[in-house]
Scaffold this active site. Structure first.
Site, PDB file in Angstrom:
ATOM      1  N   TYR A  18      22.582  51.365 -14.231  1.00 15.80           N
ATOM      2  CA  TYR A  18      21.625  50.274 -14.821  1.00 15.80           C
ATOM      3  C   TYR A  18      21.354  50.743 -16.322  1.00 15.80           C
ATOM      4  O   TYR A  18      20.502  50.595 -16.862  1.00 15.80           O
ATOM      5  CB  TYR A  18      20.070  50.453 -14.253  1.00 15.80           C
ATOM      6  CG  TYR A  18      20.018  50.472 -12.949  1.00 15.80           C
ATOM      7  CD1 TYR A  18      20.459  49.205 -12.123  1.00 15.80           C
ATOM      8  CD2 TYR A  18      19.975  51.463 -11.774  1.00 15.80           C
ATOM      9  CE1 TYR A  18      20.637  49.184 -10.732  1.00 15.80           C
ATOM     10  CE2 TYR A  18      20.126  51.452 -10.660  1.00 15.80           C
ATOM     11  CZ  TYR A  18      20.383  50.191  -9.987  1.00 15.80           C
ATOM     12  OH  TYR A  18      20.328  50.290  -8.363  1.00 15.80           O
ATOM     13  N   TYR A 146      14.575  46.364  -1.598  1.00 15.96           N
ATOM     14  CA  TYR A 146      15.920  46.690  -2.068  1.00 15.96           C
ATOM     15  C   TYR A 146      16.831  47.120  -1.166  1.00 15.96           C
ATOM     16  O   TYR A 146      16.699  47.932  -0.306  1.00 15.96           O
ATOM     17  CB  TYR A 146      15.740  47.917  -3.307  1.00 15.96           C
ATOM     18  CG  TYR A 146      16.708  48.511  -3.805  1.00 15.96           C
ATOM     19  CD1 TYR A 146      17.352  47.567  -4.902  1.00 15.96           C
ATOM     20  CD2 TYR A 146      17.748  49.470  -3.431  1.00 15.96           C
ATOM     21  CE1 TYR A 146      18.644  48.212  -5.647  1.00 15.96           C
ATOM     22  CE2 TYR A 146      18.955  49.784  -3.937  1.00 15.96           C
ATOM     23  CZ  TYR A 146      19.249  49.171  -4.956  1.00 15.96           C
ATOM     24  OH  TYR A 146      20.526  49.438  -5.542  1.00 15.96           O
ATOM     25  N   LYS A 276      22.265  57.792   2.282  1.00 16.68           N
ATOM     26  CA  LYS A 276      21.829  58.655   1.631  1.00 16.68           C
ATOM     27  C   LYS A 276      21.745  60.280   2.246  1.00 16.68           C
ATOM     28  O   LYS A 276      22.554  61.014   1.879  1.00 16.68           O
ATOM     29  CB  LYS A 276      20.140  58.441   1.140  1.00 16.68           C
ATOM     30  CG  LYS A 276      20.523  57.316   0.239  1.00 16.68           C
ATOM     31  CD  LYS A 276      19.122  56.943  -0.509  1.00 16.68           C
ATOM     32  CE  LYS A 276      18.957  55.852  -1.211  1.00 16.68           C
ATOM     33  NZ  LYS A 276      19.535  56.070  -2.534  1.00 16.68           N
TER      34      LYS A 276
HETATM   35  N1  PLP Z   1      19.269  50.508   1.148  1.00 16.86           N
HETATM   36  C1  PLP Z   1      18.222  50.868   0.402  1.00 16.86           C
HETATM   37  C2  PLP Z   1      16.981  51.000   1.045  1.00 16.86           C
HETATM   38  C3  PLP Z   1      18.377  51.955  -0.734  1.00 16.86           C
HETATM   39  O1  PLP Z   1      17.514  52.585  -1.100  1.00 16.86           O
HETATM   40  C4  PLP Z   1      19.452  52.101  -1.252  1.00 16.86           C
HETATM   41  C5  PLP Z   1      19.754  52.809  -2.356  1.00 16.86           C
HETATM   42  O2  PLP Z   1      18.798  53.192  -3.093  1.00 16.86           O
HETATM   43  C6  PLP Z   1      20.814  51.182  -0.685  1.00 16.86           C
HETATM   44  C7  PLP Z   1      20.234  50.485   0.364  1.00 16.86           C
HETATM   45  C8  PLP Z   1      21.951  51.136  -1.442  1.00 16.86           C
HETATM   46  O3  PLP Z   1      22.632  52.440  -1.238  1.00 16.86           O
HETATM   47  P1  PLP Z   1      23.810  52.909  -2.243  1.00 16.86           P
HETATM   48  O4  PLP Z   1      22.970  53.140  -3.527  1.00 16.86           O
HETATM   49  O5  PLP Z   1      24.435  54.064  -1.576  1.00 16.86           O
HETATM   50  O6  PLP Z   1      24.929  51.706  -2.235  1.00 16.86           O
END
Ligand code: PLP
Length: 426
Positions: A18, A146, A276
């Site tokens: 970002y 998100y 994660k």
């Molecule tokens: N889904 C959720 C709930 C997330 O918090 C995130 C990342 O923060 C993602 C998807 C996307 O994951 P990545 O950053 O590994 O692409």
């Protein structure tokens, strides 16, 4: 390379998350990390209150995780996954099936959380295509979510709050219901349920799936909702022939106090994404799991395969460290650690509850959030936390922490003190 040259080159050439190009703020240079501490190039140590974006739950350089990577490196770091397989990936997939809700039986290993969401959506769309209902290809979600930064995940992120509003007209148009009423223990709001039911019913013919982050909406606003809404969603989706996707990328592996957030409500989705913390923050890997019904549906279509296959799919190093990280978690009393951290966060954030400018202080499991009535001055807040010996990364009107589960009480107290300092500064 000295710190000044490194930051100058970074500013000139390196995009950060970002971030503008060229960069306008010098990021801190991390030289190494160990336990819960980041060692900066200038010699300062910072306690990491972010777990490297919620992934490094066991801290840095954990001997068991380091050994798992080294051991795997001695065998092979990568082989293609098309036509080949290997023990780390098979063990990981089997383990994920064992620990997630039981109808989930099949695993697609993806290279990041966003890609796993792409795959989850593709699974659902392709399922309906294969069973002869191609018109079912839209998604319904609640606002405030998100799900990642690639295009289909962006289409189900909060349409106003995030940066993705830039892409209106480019992204597929999905169906949004209002943000779920706030509060883990708030009970179920019947008017909200009625609205949810009406929108699912009204759009059922074109809906492939409902997709949500269960219990905690993370990067969309760090909000908590009552797990009973997951029951509501499960019943509505079953009634109206719509699939249900849970995005557990942020909540999975214990963060909210149960192994998966869906466990708070004992609800099983049709598709679930994890990522994660799966690799303990060592390497990028995520997974989309689905039921046999979805897999069988896809397999009866004109194209009876899931057409997705990243180059680094099933990467053995990432799979090996994920196996070690999950074993380490399950061998520990992680639930007690989360309860201890929860208690420490509640006590440590008490001093800011009544401060002017503070709208809300909320804690759930290993997540502590302070919401302000104005956007955080990130530079001032960061200066305050770093001066307190802690790394935090506020966004929008939120200053929050998701510390590693191994954070000891003294370090947790440092984190909450720094968070309070950031509130005062920002
Ligand atoms: N889904 C959720 C709930 C997330 O918090 C995130 C990342 O923060 C993602 C998807 C996307 O994951 P990545 O950053 O590994 O692409």
């Amino acid at each position: 390379m000295d710190v000044a040259s490194l930051t100058a080159l970074d500013r000139a050439h390196v995009w950060h998350p970002y971030g503008p190009m060229p960069g306008t703020r010098d990021p801190l240079v991390v030289e190494s990390a160990s336990g819960v501490r980041l060692r900066l190039a200038d010699g300062r140590d910072l306690v990491d209150g972010m777990s490297s974006w919620w992934a490094a739950i066991h801290g840095y350089r954990h001997p068991r995780l380091d050994a798992a990577v080294r051991d795997q490196l001695d065998r092979m770091s990568h082989v293609m996954f098309g036509g080949l397989t290997h023990e780390p990936a098979v063990r990981l997939a089997t383990k994920l099936v064992e620990i997630t809700p039981s109808p989930l039986r099949h695993v697609f290993l993806a290279d990041s959380g966003s890609v796993s969401i792409e795959v989850a959506i593709k699974m659902c769309l392709q399922y309906w295509l294969s069973v002869g209902r191609p018109e079912k290809r839209r998604l319904l979600t609640w606002r405030g979510g998100y799900h990642g930064d690639t295009f289909h995940p962006m289409s189900v992120c909060d349409p106003d709050g995030g940066m993705h509003s830039l892409w209106r007209g480019v992204l597929p148009e999905q169906v949004f219901v209002p943000t779920p009423p706030a509060g883990f223990d708030a009970g179920v709001d019947h008017d909200y349920v009625a609205l949810l039911a009406a929108l699912v019913e009204e759009n059922a013919d074109s809906l492939a799936a409902v997709i949500v982050e269960p219990v905690v909406q993370g990067a969309g606003g760090m909000r908590f909702h009552d797990p009973r809404y997951l029951h509501v969603l499960r019943e509505l989706t079953l009634t109206h022939d719509v699939l249900l996707i849970f995005d557990e990328i942020a909540t999975g592996f214990g963060r909210t106090g149960t192994l998966f957030a869906a466990d708070h409500a004992a609800v099983s989705p049709d598709v679930m994404c994890v990522g994660k913390a799966m690799t303990g923050g060592y390497l990028s890997m995520a997974a989309a799991l689905c039921t046999s019904e979805i897999a069988n549906g896809i397999s009866q279509g004109d194209l009876p395969v899931l057409a997705h296959g990243p180059t680094y799919m099933g990467n053995p190093l990432a799979a090996a460290v994920a196996n070690a990280s999950i074993d380490l978690l399950l061998d520990s009393d992680w639930a007690a650690d989360i309860r201890r951290i929860e208690a420490g966060l509640i006590a440590g954030l008490e001093p800011v509850v009544d401060l002017p400018g503070v709208v809300d202080v909320r804690v759930l499991g290993g997540i502590g959030v302070v919401q302000l009535d104005h956007p955080v001055d990130i530079a001032l807040a960061t200066k305050a936390t770093v001066a307190s010996g802690v790394w935090l990364r506020p966004f929008r009107d939120l200053i929050y922490t998701m510390p590693p589960y191994v954070t000891r009480d003294e370090d947790l107290a440092l984190i909450t003190k720094a968070l309070c300092a950031a509130v005062a500064a920002g």
